[in-house]
Write an enzyme that holds these catalytic residues in place. Structure first.
Site, mmCIF file in Angstrom:
data_model
loop_
_atom_site.group_PDB
_atom_site.id
_atom_site.type_symbol
_atom_site.label_atom_id
_atom_site.label_comp_id
_atom_site.label_asym_id
_atom_site.label_seq_id
_atom_site.Cartn_x
_atom_site.Cartn_y
_atom_site.Cartn_z
ATOM 1 N N ILE A 70 -32.626 2.180 -39.889
ATOM 2 C CA ILE A 70 -31.289 1.776 -40.333
ATOM 3 C C ILE A 70 -31.096 0.265 -40.140
ATOM 4 O O ILE A 70 -30.588 -0.434 -41.018
ATOM 5 C CB ILE A 70 -30.200 2.579 -39.590
ATOM 6 C CG1 ILE A 70 -30.248 4.038 -40.046
ATOM 7 C CG2 ILE A 70 -28.814 1.972 -39.818
ATOM 8 C CD1 ILE A 70 -29.294 4.960 -39.294
ATOM 9 N N ASP B 161 -34.366 -6.693 -31.496
ATOM 10 C CA ASP B 161 -34.924 -5.365 -31.203
ATOM 11 C C ASP B 161 -35.692 -5.441 -29.904
ATOM 12 O O ASP B 161 -36.274 -6.473 -29.579
ATOM 13 C CB ASP B 161 -35.843 -4.875 -32.336
ATOM 14 C CG ASP B 161 -35.965 -3.353 -32.351
ATOM 15 O OD1 ASP B 161 -35.378 -2.725 -33.254
ATOM 16 O OD2 ASP B 161 -36.608 -2.787 -31.437
ATOM 17 N N ASP C 107 -33.486 -6.383 -25.147
ATOM 18 C CA ASP C 107 -33.074 -5.074 -24.644
ATOM 19 C C ASP C 107 -31.558 -5.148 -24.491
ATOM 20 O O ASP C 107 -31.054 -5.829 -23.595
ATOM 21 C CB ASP C 107 -33.753 -4.810 -23.291
ATOM 22 C CG ASP C 107 -33.286 -3.504 -22.657
ATOM 23 O OD1 ASP C 107 -32.346 -2.885 -23.217
ATOM 24 O OD2 ASP C 107 -33.836 -3.119 -21.613
ATOM 25 N N VAL C 108 -30.838 -4.472 -25.397
ATOM 26 C CA VAL C 108 -29.376 -4.630 -25.414
ATOM 27 C C VAL C 108 -28.694 -4.043 -24.175
ATOM 28 O O VAL C 108 -27.514 -4.300 -23.951
ATOM 29 C CB VAL C 108 -28.743 -4.021 -26.696
ATOM 30 C CG1 VAL C 108 -29.035 -4.889 -27.905
ATOM 31 C CG2 VAL C 108 -29.196 -2.589 -26.910
ATOM 32 N N TYR D 127 -25.320 12.027 -26.007
ATOM 33 C CA TYR D 127 -25.190 11.060 -27.105
ATOM 34 C C TYR D 127 -23.747 11.037 -27.610
ATOM 35 O O TYR D 127 -23.103 9.988 -27.697
ATOM 36 C CB TYR D 127 -26.152 11.492 -28.214
ATOM 37 C CG TYR D 127 -26.260 10.569 -29.401
ATOM 38 C CD1 TYR D 127 -26.679 9.252 -29.255
ATOM 39 C CD2 TYR D 127 -25.965 11.049 -30.681
ATOM 40 C CE1 TYR D 127 -26.803 8.424 -30.363
ATOM 41 C CE2 TYR D 127 -26.091 10.227 -31.792
ATOM 42 C CZ TYR D 127 -26.514 8.911 -31.631
ATOM 43 O OH TYR D 127 -26.644 8.113 -32.717
ATOM 44 N N LYS E 30 -20.912 8.110 -27.670
ATOM 45 C CA LYS E 30 -20.458 7.633 -28.981
ATOM 46 C C LYS E 30 -18.948 7.808 -29.141
ATOM 47 O O LYS E 30 -18.296 7.005 -29.824
ATOM 48 C CB LYS E 30 -21.204 8.371 -30.098
ATOM 49 C CG LYS E 30 -22.677 7.961 -30.212
ATOM 50 C CD LYS E 30 -22.816 6.541 -30.753
ATOM 51 C CE LYS E 30 -24.269 6.247 -31.166
ATOM 52 N NZ LYS E 30 -24.423 4.891 -31.719
ATOM 53 N N PRO F 24 -22.819 7.345 -39.657
ATOM 54 C CA PRO F 24 -23.866 7.989 -40.464
ATOM 55 C C PRO F 24 -24.215 9.359 -39.881
ATOM 56 O O PRO F 24 -23.957 9.626 -38.715
ATOM 57 C CB PRO F 24 -25.065 7.043 -40.322
ATOM 58 C CG PRO F 24 -24.658 5.970 -39.350
ATOM 59 C CD PRO F 24 -23.392 6.395 -38.694
#
Ligand code: ZN
Length: 683
Positions: free
Chosen positions: A446, A465, A488-489, A581, A585, A611
């Site tokens: 994505i 990334d 690494d976010v 998850y 979210k 999505p």
């Protein structure tokens, strides 16, 4: 500077072009033009021009004498044989007998005599190439020669260095008058190897491509050797005081100041390109930066890319707000000065002139470096390259004596010459041109689709990334200017550093697609605390770190901004085993709304894209097969099990992000990209 001529390469080029019907003269012309174009110390970005006098066959089968001369829009570095369109020589030579010839009449005469009328306009210096008798002619704006040609006593210095080897031509604007003058001086000195054009550049000639090229190299080398004998300039340590770590902040503040100065009247979004090494750094660190910057361009050809002088700013202070205020004052003064320069030039001109925008194309920040300013990264790089070359020329000139380039009036005539303005493309901007976008998780399916989609709309793209190789692959597929950053976010320090890199590369930030994520699986009642926390780190806290870092830059710019989040339908329509998850979210969806609420007043929009069921790292082909089997349907039926009965792709998600970036009056919205799912519909 040494000759790069290789007899083997030259022969190979003759054979290669010969196989396509190109004669030896034009093949060698193309070969040595490229040698010149490859060296930025000789020409930059479409500068310089080359020619050869040869024969070509016309429609009657007659061999006619032609001048093959560089066409407008071609760059010597990448020129092809058709980049030197053939013009009938005899009618061009006849023009020399005229007393005067307007630019329009000259361009018309050149076009009338093209063998192929679909060719681009021949160079504005075509008549000079025609009137000078030599077979091959090379013209460059060599740095070392310009350091000499922009001296108060340039003619004497040139005589001292070259003796009878070159004729010295006083400054005249390119066109008919310059061609006649240069040809007369050439005729008066039959043994000359070249011409030095004061405040402009150098020509060399020869009976062969190699002779003309090697004369250029030897003439430029003589100038270099002359400069090398002079003491070097040293930068002042005191001026070298840009506080470490303030570079990105200063760039973002400058970008914002440009935007506010442009207002509604001029384009308000610019891409920046910082050069903080070599001559750019040396010049910026020099105590005479302000004085030198007012002098002018190294060759008038450059004025359309850099304007006559750069915007000069003080070294960034620890108090960035105070620095930004002084930058705004300097920018206002720059624009007022440009307006006065335009008014004076327009008053002198016999034809009406329309002002170009008064914004700078180069900024010099004391102690830091030179910054190119453009409507795209490519454009900003052109301005920055030329600014670097200008700094190199100026510093070399000051070693010799004094850098004194062409004055304001002549520079204005060049900047507002219609034949020069025609060189700058006037193509319409794409919707997201001039915008800088960061895509996190840009190495995945994505993220990569998003990066591509934003680039296709004209945006400058930074791919973040954790997998550096994947980030590089995405960036490379977009083009040489896209930036890949390993990040690494979940580590806020890395996030800050990555945004810093993005701003150092493009000067600021407009849009963030906070997309990185991963789904941890397991029944909610059986989850370990570690699993749940890991999901929140990546699917909630990392988005917060990304948004915070982005907002910090957006606030420095004060240009608004767009925060976009990949939330997923799990936030509103939970699925079994995806509790870790979905819970994170759901928190993220609340975060998006909070950003929309609190940042709306600053023009920063926050929107979510939801999505579902996209083939990616989260949903691999094996997973599709196993889930389809569990539901007793085919994988195809499983993937298109929605209201529209179509498989939703990463490209569909990317289009939704682009769309959301363009919706200027929408914030706090959620756009589902799931083919239609009643259970995931909001409200
Ligand atoms: Zn030139």
């Amino acid at each position: 500077m040494r000759s790069l001529w290789s007899p083997d390469d030259a022969r190979a080029e003759v054979a290669r072009h010969g196989a396509m019907g190109v004669g030896e003269d034009l093949a060698l012309r193309t070969y040595s033009a490229r040698l010149l174009g490859a060296d930025p110390a000789l020409v930059l970005h479409g500068g310089g021009n080359t020619s050869v006098k040869t024969e070509a066959r016309d429609v009657f089968g007659d061999d006619v004498e032609v001048l093959c001369v560089k066409g407008s829009g071609w760059d010597l570095a990448t020129i092809e044989p058709r980049g030197h369109p053939a013009v009938r020589l005899a009618p061009l030579l006849r023009l020399r007998s005229l007393e005067s010839l307007s630019d329009e009449a000259m361009v018309n005469a050149l076009r009338q005599n093209l063998l192929d009328t679909s060719s681009p306009n021949p160079s504005v210096e075509t008549l000079l190439h025609a009137f000078i008798g030599a077979k091959f002619i090379d013209h460059t704006h060599a740095v070392a020669v310009l350091a000499l040609a922009n001296q108060p006593n340039a003619a004497a210095l040139i005589g001292e260095i070259y003796g009878e080897r070159v004729a010295c031509v006083p400054y005249v604007m390119p066109g008919f008058d310059l061609a006649k003058l240069a040809a007369r001086l050439y005729d008066e000195r039959p043994g000359a190897l070249g011409l030095v054009l004061l405040n402009h550049g150098i020509f060399s000639f020869g009976q062969s491509a190699r002779e003309s090229y090697e004369r250029m190299i030897s003439l430029v080398s003589a100038a270099e050797a002359f400069i090398e004998k002079r003491p070097k300039l040293v930068a002042s340590k005191a001026a070298d005081c840009a506080p470490a770590g303030r570079t990105a902040e200063a760039l973002a503040a400058l970008r914002g100041a440009l935007s506010q100065a442009a207002g509604d009247r001029w384009p308000s979004r610019w891409v920046l390109d910082l050069r903080d090494h070599g001559p750019a750094r040396l010049l910026a660190a020099h105590p005479r930066l302000t004085e030198w910057s007012a002098r002018g361009v190294a060759t008038p050809d450059h004025v359309i890319r850099t304007k006559r002088r750069p915007l000069v700013l003080a070294a960034p202070e620890a108090d960035l707000e105070a620095w930004t205020d002084t930058a705004r004052v300097a920018l206002d003064a720059f624009m007022a000065d440009y307006q006065a320069y335009f008014d004076a030039g327009a008053a002198r001109s016999t034809q009406p002139k329309t002002p170009l925008d008064p914004l700078p194309r180069v900024a010099a920040i004391a102690g830091l470096g030179l910054i190119g300013i453009g409507k795209s990264a490519a454009d900003a790089a052109v301005a920055a390259d030329i600014a670097q070359s200008w700094a190199e020329t100026l510093l070399a000139a000051e070693r010799i004596g004094e850098f004194r380039p062409l004055g304001e009036a002549d520079t204005f005539d060049m900047e507002y010459w219609s034949l020069e303005q025609a060189k700058i493309g006037k193509a319409l901007d794409r919707p997201l041109a001039r915008h800088v976008v960061v895509v996190t998780g840009g190495g995945g399916a994505i993220g990569a689709a998003c990066a591509q989609a934003f680039a296709a709309e004209g945006a400058e793209v930074c791919v973040f990334d954790i997998d550096g190789e994947a980030a590089r692959r995405t960036a490379e597929a977009i083009g040489p200017r896209a930036l890949a950053v390993v990040c690494d976010v979940t580590d806020p320090v890395q996030v800050e550093a990555a945004f810093d890199a993005a701003v150092r590369r493009f000067g600021g930030l407009d849009i963030v697609v906070s997309n990185a994520g991963a789904a941890q699986r397991g029944m909610i009642a059986e989850l370990t605390p570690e699993t749940l926390r890991a999901s929140f780190e990546l699917n909630f806290f990392a988005h917060q770190a990304v948004a915070q870092a982005a907002v910090r830059i957006m606030r420095l710019q004060a240009m608004g901004g767009v925060l976009l989040f990949n939330v997923s339908k799990q936030a509103v329509n939970p699925g079994p085993d995806f509790g870790a998850y979905g819970a994170a979210k759901a928190g993220l969806l609340a975060l998006v709304r909070q950003y929309a609420l609190e940042l709306g007043g600053e023009g920063i929009r926050a929107n979510a894209v939801n999505p579902d069921r996209i083939r990616s790292g989260l949903l691999t082909s094996e997973m599709v097969v196993s889930r389809a089997k569990a539901r007793n349907v085919t994988p195809r039926a499983y993937m298109s099990g929605n209201l529209l009965s179509r498989e939703v792709t990463a490209d569909d998600v990317a289009q939704a992000f682009v769309f959301a970036a363009l919706l200027r009056s929408t914030t706090g919205a959620v756009i589902p990209v799931d083919g239609g799912n009643v259970a995931a519909m909001l409200r």
